[in-house]
Motif scaffolding. Structure first.
Motif, PDB file in Angstrom:
ATOM      1  N   THR A  48       0.944  -1.099   0.120  1.00  0.00           N
ATOM      2  CA  THR A  48      -0.140  -0.075   0.019  1.00  0.00           C
ATOM      3  C   THR A  48       0.934   1.148  -0.080  1.00  0.00           C
ATOM      4  O   THR A  48       0.607   2.320  -0.808  1.00  0.00           O
ATOM      5  CB  THR A  48      -0.902  -0.131   1.226  1.00  0.00           C
ATOM      6  OG1 THR A  48      -1.837  -1.059   1.213  1.00  0.00           O
ATOM      7  CG2 THR A  48      -1.873   1.119   1.092  1.00  0.00           C
ATOM      8  N   GLN A  49       1.993   1.301   0.800  1.00  0.00           N
ATOM      9  CA  GLN A  49       2.691   2.528   1.040  1.00  0.00           C
ATOM     10  C   GLN A  49       3.614   2.510  -0.560  1.00  0.00           C
ATOM     11  O   GLN A  49       3.609   3.554  -1.115  1.00  0.00           O
ATOM     12  CB  GLN A  49       3.866   2.010   2.132  1.00  0.00           C
ATOM     13  CG  GLN A  49       4.793   3.405   2.291  1.00  0.00           C
ATOM     14  CD  GLN A  49       4.313   4.477   2.659  1.00  0.00           C
ATOM     15  OE1 GLN A  49       2.883   4.390   3.302  1.00  0.00           O
ATOM     16  NE2 GLN A  49       4.552   5.674   1.950  1.00  0.00           N
ATOM     17  N   THR A  52       1.180   4.310  -2.870  1.00  0.00           N
ATOM     18  CA  THR A  52       0.976   5.433  -2.637  1.00  0.00           C
ATOM     19  C   THR A  52       2.186   6.490  -2.891  1.00  0.00           C
ATOM     20  O   THR A  52       1.980   7.287  -3.582  1.00  0.00           O
ATOM     21  CB  THR A  52       0.682   5.761  -0.905  1.00  0.00           C
ATOM     22  OG1 THR A  52      -0.282   4.915  -0.603  1.00  0.00           O
ATOM     23  CG2 THR A  52       0.591   7.052  -0.596  1.00  0.00           C
TER      24      THR A  52
END
Length: 148
Positions: A48-49, A52
């Motif tokens: 997810t990071q 992002t």
């Protein structure tokens, strides 16, 4: 490489990374072992990071970042669910499927990093994301081969 092409390349990596994140979330839910479930959940957060950060680079380039996983990823997760229904929630089968997905994402990032026309900032964003990808790939490969 022009900005439009960089945005397209990054968006492809974002989709693949979101597919990986979803795959890890599914693996975390289906794992028998709490240890594996925790590890898969951590890798889902890492992905997810990465997504992002890649989305931020797309915005920096003036593009609209991808926000959703691909249909191919959904198809793979459906296949994993079908396979698990047949074999049961077997950690070995889950790790084998996750490792197969890791081979795919690692190859995508390596292909992108080999593009000699990337701007330095885009290459830096991809290289930073690759660190997480490489860690996940190597961990799954080690687990898979350790279970043989």
């Amino acid at each position: 490489m022009n900005q439009v092409n960089e945005v397209s390349l990054l968006n492809g990596l974002i989709k693949t990374t979101l597919d990986s994140m979803k795959g890890y979330e599914e693996a975390a839910k289906d794992a028998e072992s709490t240890q594996y479930a925790t590890m898969f959940a951590e890798f889902a957060r890492d992905r997810t990071q990465v997504a992002t950060e890649l989305q931020g680079q797309v915005r920096t380039l003036g593009g609209e970042p991808e926000m959703d996983p691909s249909m191919l990823g959904a198809a793979h997760r459906t296949f994993m669910n079908l396979k698990e229904a047949i074999t049961g929630h077997d950690d070995r089968a889950i790790i084998e499927e996750v490792e197969r997905g890791e081979d795919h994402i690692k190859a995508k990032f390596e292909e992108a990093m080999a593009d000699s026309e990337l701007s330095p900032t885009t290459l830096a964003a991809i290289t930073a994301g690759y660190a997480s990808v490489r860690e996940g790939h190597d961990k799954m490969s080690t687990l898979k081969h350790g279970m043989a």
